[in-house]
Design an enzyme around this catalytic site. Structure first.
Site, PDB file in Angstrom:
ATOM      1  N   GLY A   7       0.819  -1.251  -0.048  1.00 41.69           N
ATOM      2  CA  GLY A   7      -0.159  -0.166   0.070  1.00 41.69           C
ATOM      3  C   GLY A   7       0.926   1.420   0.043  1.00 41.69           C
ATOM      4  O   GLY A   7       0.624   2.144  -0.724  1.00 41.69           O
ATOM      5  N   THR A   8       1.740   1.334   0.680  1.00 43.05           N
ATOM      6  CA  THR A   8       2.799   2.428   0.913  1.00 43.05           C
ATOM      7  C   THR A   8       3.310   2.904  -0.507  1.00 43.05           C
ATOM      8  O   THR A   8       3.250   3.803  -0.963  1.00 43.05           O
ATOM      9  CB  THR A   8       3.616   2.459   1.960  1.00 43.05           C
ATOM     10  OG1 THR A   8       3.148   2.189   3.213  1.00 43.05           O
ATOM     11  CG2 THR A   8       4.608   3.566   2.062  1.00 43.05           C
TER      12      THR A   8
ATOM     13  N   ASN B 236      -8.458   4.296   8.108  1.00 50.41           N
ATOM     14  CA  ASN B 236      -7.863   2.950   9.125  1.00 50.41           C
ATOM     15  C   ASN B 236      -7.958   3.064  10.405  1.00 50.41           C
ATOM     16  O   ASN B 236      -7.796   2.029  11.121  1.00 50.41           O
ATOM     17  CB  ASN B 236      -6.185   2.880   8.416  1.00 50.41           C
ATOM     18  CG  ASN B 236      -5.685   4.227   8.657  1.00 50.41           C
ATOM     19  OD1 ASN B 236      -6.001   5.431   8.135  1.00 50.41           O
ATOM     20  ND2 ASN B 236      -4.686   4.310   9.720  1.00 50.41           N
TER      21      ASN B 236
ATOM     22  N   GLN C 151      -7.663  -0.616   3.483  1.00 49.98           N
ATOM     23  CA  GLN C 151      -8.474  -1.259   4.469  1.00 49.98           C
ATOM     24  C   GLN C 151      -9.817  -1.612   4.168  1.00 49.98           C
ATOM     25  O   GLN C 151     -10.264  -2.514   4.602  1.00 49.98           O
ATOM     26  CB  GLN C 151      -8.623   0.100   5.679  1.00 49.98           C
ATOM     27  CG  GLN C 151      -7.542   0.293   6.568  1.00 49.98           C
ATOM     28  CD  GLN C 151      -7.161  -0.920   7.373  1.00 49.98           C
ATOM     29  OE1 GLN C 151      -8.021  -1.659   7.752  1.00 49.98           O
ATOM     30  NE2 GLN C 151      -5.517  -1.055   7.627  1.00 49.98           N
TER      31      GLN C 151
ATOM     32  N   HIS D 232      -1.449  -8.328   2.171  1.00 50.19           N
ATOM     33  CA  HIS D 232      -1.348  -8.560   3.643  1.00 50.19           C
ATOM     34  C   HIS D 232      -2.647  -8.238   4.578  1.00 50.19           C
ATOM     35  O   HIS D 232      -2.918  -8.776   5.625  1.00 50.19           O
ATOM     36  CB  HIS D 232      -0.105  -8.459   4.379  1.00 50.19           C
ATOM     37  CG  HIS D 232       0.157  -7.174   4.921  1.00 50.19           C
ATOM     38  ND1 HIS D 232      -0.031  -6.585   6.287  1.00 50.19           N
ATOM     39  CD2 HIS D 232       0.331  -6.011   4.201  1.00 50.19           C
ATOM     40  CE1 HIS D 232       0.276  -5.328   6.215  1.00 50.19           C
ATOM     41  NE2 HIS D 232       0.493  -5.079   5.255  1.00 50.19           N
TER      42      HIS D 232
ATOM     43  N   THR E 218      11.820  -6.785 -11.224  1.00 45.40           N
ATOM     44  CA  THR E 218      11.655  -8.155 -11.371  1.00 45.40           C
ATOM     45  C   THR E 218      10.056  -8.574 -10.597  1.00 45.40           C
ATOM     46  O   THR E 218      10.242  -8.528  -9.314  1.00 45.40           O
ATOM     47  CB  THR E 218      12.685  -9.232 -10.997  1.00 45.40           C
ATOM     48  OG1 THR E 218      13.879  -9.022 -11.720  1.00 45.40           O
ATOM     49  CG2 THR E 218      12.313 -10.847 -11.135  1.00 45.40           C
TER      50      THR E 218
ATOM     51  N   CYS F  38       4.227   7.941  18.634  1.00 46.64           N
ATOM     52  CA  CYS F  38       4.978   8.241  19.740  1.00 46.64           C
ATOM     53  C   CYS F  38       6.261   8.965  19.183  1.00 46.64           C
ATOM     54  O   CYS F  38       7.132   8.433  18.502  1.00 46.64           O
ATOM     55  CB  CYS F  38       5.401   6.971  20.698  1.00 46.64           C
ATOM     56  SG  CYS F  38       6.631   7.201  21.905  1.00 46.64           S
TER      57      CYS F  38
END
Length: 411
Positions: free
Chosen positions: A72-73, A159, A187, A209, A245, A338
């Protein structure tokens, strides 16, 4: 899969589907570069082509519109940078990007990089209190900035709080001004129907995933009339948009998981809605001060992702609650990141009009194929104790000393 007995972080990643695992194991027995001309290469090429066709079918797309990526990124990066550079190069006055404040960081950080390094100007669209795009305000911004817009971007479903967005409606408004729209559907894919053709979007990102496929592969759907400037160069693979590839093993696993999710989508969604609504009811009974963020969507009204629960728990840091729950055998996530040991408020909740304390006191529970009613019962049993212990730790930002906190969440 996880040290916790109950895994409620399926939005971050979910269990590898056995059908995907079997497809990958079968393909691992073979050798061949999909770009090679010999028999082994042609065989691998067929595997990739068949995977592309399967994934396109699950998204109501043409196979040629499926561009394989690492996830996704990368898909979001390719879409935003590729659209921005292509549109700006065609008309240097197109330097603005229309964007909402609730996007995933794969979108936000890419847009901010384009702003810092490529002269882009970000135009922010407001959202309503439940996290849905303010369509009227977005229409006004499109009208105001149309001639200067390189692109617009709106995620299919959020998300953090799970709110489903009016992508097709927004894309139609943008199309009237000739503005291409990208949508991050990472999502949404595998949880609700995602129809690329009907959406009107120029590009759409998904990841394997999240649906029971392997980590490390995803896809960017690119409409056939859309041109992207590539962000990496080499052999000209994937319509010359993404050189490299192709991973036939991962493509086979992705396709197997996608087909399985697509076939069972309706029943899966109903199951998750039932479990989710049970969890919402039980949590609010046990902890009356807890507040559900995003639309209630009781019974499944296509307003919220079926497996998403996102609560604010007043008086405690989300990270503290996460750690206590983890010690009690429940894996969840927070809406915070964080920085230097200081919990930061969720940018999504801030965009939805919450204050900083509310936006730090959050916890996300996301359900998946392995979630059962017993898991919900375990969560409800553990949550009151976990909440009381987290409240005793207090709000880190309200204290004079800096306490060590956690790392937030993925997707």
């Amino acid at each position: 899969m996880n040290n916790s007995a109950v895994y409620l972080d399926h939005a971050a990643t979910t269990t590898l589907n056995p059908v995907a695992q079997a497809a990958m194991l079968e393909e691992y027995a073979h050798t061949g570069n999909p770009s090679s001309l010999h028999g082994a290469g042609r065989r691998a090429h067929r595997v990739v082509d068949e995977a592309r066709t399967t994934i396109a079918q699950t998204l109501s797309a043409h196979p040629s519109e499926v561009i394989f990526t690492s996830g996704g990124t990368e898909s979001d990066n390719l879409a935003l940078k590729g659209l921005y550079w292509s549109r700006r190069d065609a008309d240097p006055s197109r330097r603005k990007i229309l964007i909402s404040g609730i996007e995933h960081h794969a979108i936000l950080d890419t847009a901010e990089w384009l702003e810092s390094h490529e002269g882009a100007e970000l135009v922010w669209m407001p959202v309503e209190r439940e996290g849905r795009l303010d369509v009227s305000a977005a229409a006004q911004l499109l009208e105001q900035h149309a001639d200067e817009l390189a692109l617009a971007t709106l995620m299919w479903a959020n998300n953090e709080v799970g709110t489903i967005q009016p992508v097709a409606e927004f894309a139609a408004l943008a199309a009237a001004h000739g503005v291409p729209v990208h949508t991050d559907a990472v999502q949404a894919y595998g949880a609700i129907p995602v129809d690329f053709a009907a959406s009107g979007a120029a590009t759409l990102a998904v990841s394997a995933h999240k649906i029971g496929g392997p980590v490390g592969i995803g896809a960017l759907l690119v409409r056939r009339d859309v041109t992207l400037t590539p962000i990496q160069h080499g052999g000209g693979h994937e319509r010359k948009m993404r050189s490299g590839t192709m991973n036939a093993v991962a493509a086979a696993g992705f396709a197997a998981a996608a087909h399985d999710a697509w076939q069972g989508l309706e029943e899966y969604s109903r199951t998750l809605v039932t479990l989710r609504d049970m969890a919402v009811e039980r949590i609010t009974e046990q902890i009356p001060e807890a507040t559900l963020n995003g639309p209630a969507d009781t019974g499944g009204c296509a307003q919220r992702l079926p497996g998403n629960l996102h609560f604010s728990f007043p008086g405690c840091e989300g990270d503290s609650l996460l750690f206590v729950l983890d010690m009690l055998g429940i894996a969840s996530s927070t809406g915070s990141a964080c920085t230097a040991g200081v919990p930061q408020p969720s940018h999504v909740l801030l965009a939805m009009g919450r204050d900083a304390r509310q936006a730090r006191s959050v916890q996300r529970f996301t359900l998946g194929h392995s979630t059962s009613a017993a898991d919900i019962e375990a969560l409800v049993k553990a949550l009151p104790e976990a909440y009381q212990r987290a409240k005793k730790a207090g709000m880190a930002a309200d204290q004079s000393s800096i306490h060590t906190a956690g790392t937030g969440f993925n997707r």
